[in-house]
Design a protein around this motif. Structure first.
Motif: not given
Length: 218
Positions: A112-120, A188-197, A199-207
């Motif tokens: 739930k927290f990982i999916l919340l990060l994705k929304k952020c 593996s949980d593909q939803t979590v895998l995609r969400a985590l990926s 989050v990292v990609l968007k953080a890199l892009e914004f930085k």
């Protein structure tokens, strides 16, 4: 109390567009400092305690109610021109959430927290959504997203990703275990895998978009 406040926020967001901002401000402004205090107290808690060993415990249910409230606060942010501190806290103190995700709390909470990060990381103000620009024009949002991106990249640069399970079983993001022959996804949980990926990609892009020097980008 948490559930009731989240429910009121969600119902308010369904109302006619015009009065929403006034209602939300009237509701949240007096609770601004209280909600930040809740955020600090709840998320700085020791989640390795026995209260959180079961996904069905009262402590776990309370935490799920709090995550629902955080989601409602994020959704309500778009209605106010100048967001309140309680609507920005997810971005400004995202390190608390990153720590909770890597603790030993039940998988359902981590997810739930990982999916919340994705929304952020996908969040845009109304003005930015209209302009269609990848660069955020809203000053507060730009500052908040940069704070979130820095925090995410900082932990990812360490061993944070290797501590994140990507299923309810003992399968991890950084696992080198071969998947069983009959299971192409390795359980593996593909939803979590995609969400985590994401989050990292968007953080890199914004930085990268907001880095002043080439050295910083590298």
């Amino acid at each position: 109390c948490l559930w009731t406040l989240a429910a009121i926020l969600k119902e308010t967001l369904k109302d006619a567009p015009v009065p929403r901002a006034g209602v939300l401000k009237k509701l949240l402004a007096p609770l601004d400092a209280v909600l930040e205090g809740f955020y600090n107290a709840i998320l700085l808690h020791h989640f390795d305690s026995h209260h959180y060993t079961s996904p069905y415990s009262e402590a776990t249910n309370n935490l799920i109610s709090f995550i629902d409230l955080l989601e409602a606060l994020l959704a309500s942010r778009i209605e106010l021109e100048l967001p309140l501190r309680c609507q920005r806290i997810l971005f400004l103190k995202v390190s608390y959430i990153l720590n909770v995700i890597s603790s030993s709390i039940p998988y359902v909470i981590k997810k739930k927290f990982i999916l919340l990060l994705k929304k952020c990381v996908l969040y845009k103000s109304r003005e930015d959504a209209k302009s269609g620009s990848v660069f955020l024009q809203t000053p507060f949002l730009c500052e908040d997203m940069l704070t979130l991106s820095n925090a995410v990249l900082q932990v990812v640069n360490l061993t944070w990703l290797n501590q994140i399970p990507i299923s309810g079983k003992s399968s991890y993001f950084g696992s080198s275990e071969a998947a069983p022959a009959h299971d192409s996804q390795g359980g593996s949980d593909q939803t979590v895998l995609r969400a985590l990926s994401l989050v990292v990609l968007k953080a890199l892009e914004f930085k990268i978009h907001n880095s002043a020097t080439e050295a910083e980008i590298k």
